[in-house]
Write an enzyme that holds these catalytic residues in place. Structure first.
Site, mmCIF file in Angstrom:
data_model
loop_
_atom_site.group_PDB
_atom_site.id
_atom_site.type_symbol
_atom_site.label_atom_id
_atom_site.label_comp_id
_atom_site.label_asym_id
_atom_site.label_seq_id
_atom_site.Cartn_x
_atom_site.Cartn_y
_atom_site.Cartn_z
ATOM 1 N N SER A 155 0.847 -1.193 0.000
ATOM 2 C CA SER A 155 0.000 0.000 0.000
ATOM 3 C C SER A 155 0.881 1.241 0.000
ATOM 4 O O SER A 155 1.675 1.427 -0.921
ATOM 5 C CB SER A 155 -0.954 -0.027 1.202
ATOM 6 N N HIS A 182 -2.680 -1.249 -3.216
ATOM 7 C CA HIS A 182 -3.747 -0.270 -3.074
ATOM 8 C C HIS A 182 -3.446 0.923 -3.988
ATOM 9 O O HIS A 182 -2.499 1.667 -3.752
ATOM 10 C CB HIS A 182 -3.846 0.221 -1.617
ATOM 11 N N ASP A 276 -4.408 -4.705 6.229
ATOM 12 C CA ASP A 276 -4.862 -5.557 5.128
ATOM 13 C C ASP A 276 -3.788 -6.597 4.786
ATOM 14 O O ASP A 276 -2.624 -6.253 4.583
ATOM 15 C CB ASP A 276 -5.170 -4.689 3.898
#
Length: 337
Positions: A155, A182, A276
């Site tokens: 991310s 992401h 995540d």
């Protein structure tokens, strides 16, 4: 499940029987060489066969090939010497065996390796249920070899970390690579093109139906969740569903246990906010996968990899600069040709 055991070592058979029965499964039959295994399997097709590799009369690779031709059913290679018999492992998987796992062993009165074996049984049960594979009329269909997988989640700070990692991997890297980063959907194609320019590997935006290939990198589109279906086939779906991140690393990781990738596959969590991927990585570690988290010092934000470390999901923690070397050594060590 009704499970057939093929192993010429009485001590190994006793341990396998105990693991099976204690977990509520049933021993269908026992064979002490590959030739007898083919005979017993065709007379009584079980839900699953535990196949050893090194045996008299007919070895495990040859027995797997004959079973898939005459009375096909799910076959799991269960052997004490995976690394020393990598050629036979590939022969057996090329003939139709689904996966490989080390034979449990008894140490100081307790059995080690039983959980890993039961995890494989659970995965195969989800993939195939408890029904027999439908017998082929003359010969079994050709089975596509599913390559080992390197699954990566990232991310905040991820693009730079991905470029560093992918740029350090050799062009003949033996695993397929799947990335959930992401990123906004409008920029995911640009990200794939930029990463492609940073590495000798081929990087593409993922498409539904793509088969994973060794040495090829696919990155999830920024507005889709990416899963791996049976046989290592890419599946894309719209989010967010229960996940606030699209694509979600947890969605990718949680799909891998049932996708049929070899047991020497690996999952990596790189820099990023939140948590995540930590939950999915924990499940993969429990299934026997190699799991690696980027260290705090080299991370822009130590959220995702930090959550994995705190949860106990990461087998290894290392800097982004050292990660490529660790992964190359892992894949070469596990299945040295």
């Amino acid at each position: 499940m009704r499970i057939g055991i093929v192993n010429d070592q009485a001590s190994a058979v006793d341990i396998l029987k105990k693991v099976i029965v204690d977990a509520g499964h049933e021993v269908a039959w026992i064979a002490h060489n590959g030739e007898r295994a083919v005979e017993k399997c065709c007379a009584d097709v079980p839900d699953l066969v535990f196949m050893d590799l090194v045996m008299p009369v007919l070895d495990g690779a040859g027995a797997t090939q004959e079973i898939m031709q005459k009375c096909p059913c799910p076959v799991l290679i269960v052997t004490t010497s995976i690394e020393d018999n990598s050629t036979k492992v590939f022969e057996a998987m090329g003939a139709g065996a689904l996966d490989v796992v080390s034979t449990p062993r008894q140490e100081n009165g307790s059995i080690t390796g039983g959980k890993e074996l039961l995890a494989k049984i659970s995965v195969i049960g989800k993939l195939h249920g408890s029904k027999h594979v439908r017998a082929a009329s003359k010969s079994a269909p050709k089975v596509r070899m599913v390559p080992p997988l390197l699954a990566i989640g990232s991310s905040t700070g991820g693009p730079s970390a991905l470029a560093t990692l992918l740029g350090a991997l050799p062009e003949d890297f033996p695993a397929a690579i799947a990335i959930a980063q992401h990123v906004d959907g409008n920029f995911s194609e640009n990200l794939a093109q930029w990463l492609d320019s940073q590495t000798g590997l081929k990087v593409e935006l993922a498409r539904s139906g793509m088969p994973m290939q060794a040495g090829k990198v696919v990155i999830a589109p920024g507005d889709r969740h990416m899963r791996m279906g049976p046989g290592g086939i890419v599946e894309l779906s719209r989010g967010p569903g229960e996940n606030i991140y699209v694509p979600s690393v947890d969605v990718l990781f949680e799909s891998l246990c049932c996708a049929g990738f070899p047991s020497n596959s690996a999952a990596v969590l790189l820099t990023g906010m939140g948590a995540d991927g930590a939950r999915g990585m924990f499940d993969l570690r429990n299934s026997g996968w190699m799991t690696v988290a980027q260290d705090k010092e080299s991370s822009v934000v130590w959220g995702m990899p930090g959550a994995a470390v705190k949860m106990g999901a990461a087998r290894e923690v290392c800097s982004i600069e050292d990660m490529a070397g660790l992964l190359v050594r892992h894949f070469k060590k596990r299945f040295r040709s």
